[in-house]
Design an enzyme around this catalytic site. Structure first.
Site, mmCIF file in Angstrom:
data_model
loop_
_atom_site.group_PDB
_atom_site.id
_atom_site.type_symbol
_atom_site.label_atom_id
_atom_site.label_comp_id
_atom_site.label_asym_id
_atom_site.label_seq_id
_atom_site.Cartn_x
_atom_site.Cartn_y
_atom_site.Cartn_z
ATOM 1 N N GLU A 1 0.807 -1.226 0.000
ATOM 2 C CA GLU A 1 0.000 0.000 0.000
ATOM 3 C C GLU A 1 0.845 1.283 0.000
ATOM 4 O O GLU A 1 0.486 2.254 -0.648
ATOM 5 C CB GLU A 1 -0.949 0.019 1.204
ATOM 6 C CG GLU A 1 -2.025 -1.045 1.101
ATOM 7 C CD GLU A 1 -2.998 -1.016 2.271
ATOM 8 O OE1 GLU A 1 -3.680 0.010 2.451
ATOM 9 O OE2 GLU A 1 -3.070 -2.003 3.028
ATOM 10 N N HIS B 1 9.011 -26.994 3.739
ATOM 11 C CA HIS B 1 8.330 -28.218 3.341
ATOM 12 C C HIS B 1 7.536 -28.055 2.047
ATOM 13 O O HIS B 1 6.759 -28.928 1.685
ATOM 14 C CB HIS B 1 7.430 -28.692 4.487
ATOM 15 C CG HIS B 1 8.227 -28.947 5.741
ATOM 16 N ND1 HIS B 1 8.831 -30.142 6.003
ATOM 17 C CD2 HIS B 1 8.575 -28.114 6.751
ATOM 18 C CE1 HIS B 1 9.499 -30.056 7.146
ATOM 19 N NE2 HIS B 1 9.364 -28.826 7.616
ATOM 20 N N LYS C 1 -13.849 0.165 -3.867
ATOM 21 C CA LYS C 1 -14.929 0.385 -2.892
ATOM 22 C C LYS C 1 -16.050 1.207 -3.523
ATOM 23 O O LYS C 1 -17.230 0.959 -3.293
ATOM 24 C CB LYS C 1 -14.387 1.094 -1.642
ATOM 25 C CG LYS C 1 -13.553 0.181 -0.743
ATOM 26 C CD LYS C 1 -13.131 0.881 0.541
ATOM 27 C CE LYS C 1 -12.324 -0.066 1.420
ATOM 28 N NZ LYS C 1 -11.842 0.519 2.659
HETATM 29 C C1 F6R Z 1 -6.083 1.682 3.920
HETATM 30 C C2 F6R Z 1 -6.000 0.328 4.404
HETATM 31 C C3 F6R Z 1 -7.046 -0.670 3.977
HETATM 32 C C4 F6R Z 1 -8.302 -0.598 4.856
HETATM 33 C C5 F6R Z 1 -9.356 -1.605 4.386
HETATM 34 C C6 F6R Z 1 -10.554 -1.675 5.315
HETATM 35 O O1 F6R Z 1 -5.167 2.497 4.606
HETATM 36 O O2 F6R Z 1 -5.106 0.005 5.120
HETATM 37 O O3 F6R Z 1 -6.464 -1.954 4.023
HETATM 38 O O4 F6R Z 1 -7.948 -0.837 6.186
HETATM 39 O O5 F6R Z 1 -9.777 -1.287 3.102
HETATM 40 O O6 F6R Z 1 -11.071 -0.412 5.577
HETATM 41 P P1 F6R Z 1 -11.406 -0.022 7.100
HETATM 42 O O7 F6R Z 1 -10.090 -0.158 7.826
HETATM 43 O O8 F6R Z 1 -11.870 1.392 7.052
HETATM 44 O O9 F6R Z 1 -12.437 -0.985 7.564
#
Ligand code: F6R
Length: 340
Positions: free
Chosen positions: A220, A236, A330
């Site tokens: 990320e 293994h 998202k």
């Molecule tokens: C972004 C990050 C992502 C979010 C994931 C879930 O910085 O690390 O991995 O953590 O998309 O979102 P949340 O944490 O808001 O439930």
């Protein structure tokens, strides 16, 4: 303190302060009656799930309570009314976590939420679920101090483990006093990783989630691929595949994470693996945790990995902050829900 104006590197360097703040914040949260026994199932995704993995690693040889992370929409058949279900979402709007939380409520599980707000906070309030509200405005992965420490302190307050406050103080003090040196080390390490594939191996169960954290942070922040796995299991199966496809031989950099909990035979295995795969991995790196308690040792390598990911981003000329593909995905998923 939330910090949109701070850089990812500043946020990574601020981990000790965030952990101290999180411990204080959780001590006064309303959590309800103690839970007398586990298991603990923690629903979360990405940066919100790794705190549960860290707790699992920490408990592994210290606390006889099984903690596991659930990264899915659905809950397992094993989820019953015993133990505790914790929903963790930094934004409070992650659909997989919201779905699992709703199913846990339907099953009548004892539940707890950790979030900065969003739909999860609303749902929890409607069902009277105790909620630890953490400060918002950060990328979730930069809120690890809040997410991990609140979970750990909450489990202690609910009677599932001993108090970790001394270990937390040690971890905070160690990280604050060592961070400048760790940043220098991160720079040296990152320079070895440019245009290469980091292969991060944990060598003890305490460090399994640390290797996973390295992988996610490099993905990320530095926006590049990274592989993580664990010893001795690697010996293994994966050992046979090492070096193929052939570009891996030139590009892979094995990074072994070591701790005093590493079994001496596992440490010996690491040396033999490098000998058996000789020629391809001359850049291999060995890193040792620092500190006395398991918590401090674990966090020492978490922080080093976070700093490596920021330094690697700098050397690659990318901004560690945005995660455009996660955001876009998202957005598309939300849109398809509205169109139904
Ligand atoms: C972004 C990050 C992502 C979010 C994931 C879930 O910085 O690390 O991995 O953590 O998309 O979102 P949340 O944490 O808001 O439930």
């Amino acid at each position: 303190m939330a910090g949109n104006s701070r850089t990812m590197l500043e946020l990574a360097l601020g981990l000790p302060e965030q952990m101290a703040e999180a411990a204080a914040l959780c001590r006064c949260a309303e959590l309800g009656e103690p839970v007398n026994y586990g298991p603990v199932l923690v629903a979360g995704m990405g940066g919100s799930a790794i705190g549960a993995d860290l707790v699992r690693g920490l408990f592994w040889d210290e606390v006889p309570v099984a903690v596991s992370a659930l990264r899915d929409y659905r809950v397992p058949a094993s989820l019953g009314k015993d133990g505790l279900f914790v929903a963790v979402s930094y934004s409070g709007n992650t659909e997989e976590t919201l779905s699992a939380f709703s199913l846990a409520l339907k099953r009548g599980c004892r539940t707890l939420c950790i979030t900065s707000g969003g739909a999860l906070a609303g749902l929890a309030a409607r069902h009277g679920v105790p909620t630890i509200l953490i400060p918002g405005g950060l990328p979730p992965r930069a809120a690890l101090g809040y997410l991990f420490v609140t979970l750990l302190v909450a489990l202690g307050r609910l009677g599932l483990c001993r108090s970790y406050s001394r270990d937390l103080s040690e971890a905070v003090g160690l990280a604050a006093s060592r961070r400048d040196e760790w940043q220098r080390e991160a720079r040296r390490l990152a320079s070895k990783l440019v245009d290469r594939l980091p292969l991060v191996y944990s060598t003890s169960r305490l460090l399994d989630p640390v290797a996973e954290r390295w992988r996610c942070q490099i993905n990320e922040n530095a926006k590049t691929m990274c592989h993580s796995s664990f010893f001795p299991e690697h010996n293994h199966n994966e050992i046979v595949g090492m070096g193929e496809p052939c570009f891996m031989t030139r590009k892979g950099v094995p990074i072994g994470l070591f701790d005093k909990s590493t079994h001496p035979r596992t440490a010996l295995r690491w040396r033999h693996v490098l000998a058996v795969t000789r020629g391809g991995y001359e850049r291999a790196v060995e890193l040792r945790s620092e500190g006395r308690s398991g918590l401090a040792r674990m966090l020492s390598l978490v922080m080093l990995g976070d700093l490596v990911s920021c330094e690697l981003a700098r050397l690659r000329g990318v901004d560690p902050m945005p995660v455009a593909r996660i955001d876009e995905l998202k957005r598309r998923m939300a849109q398809s829900r509205r169109q139904k």
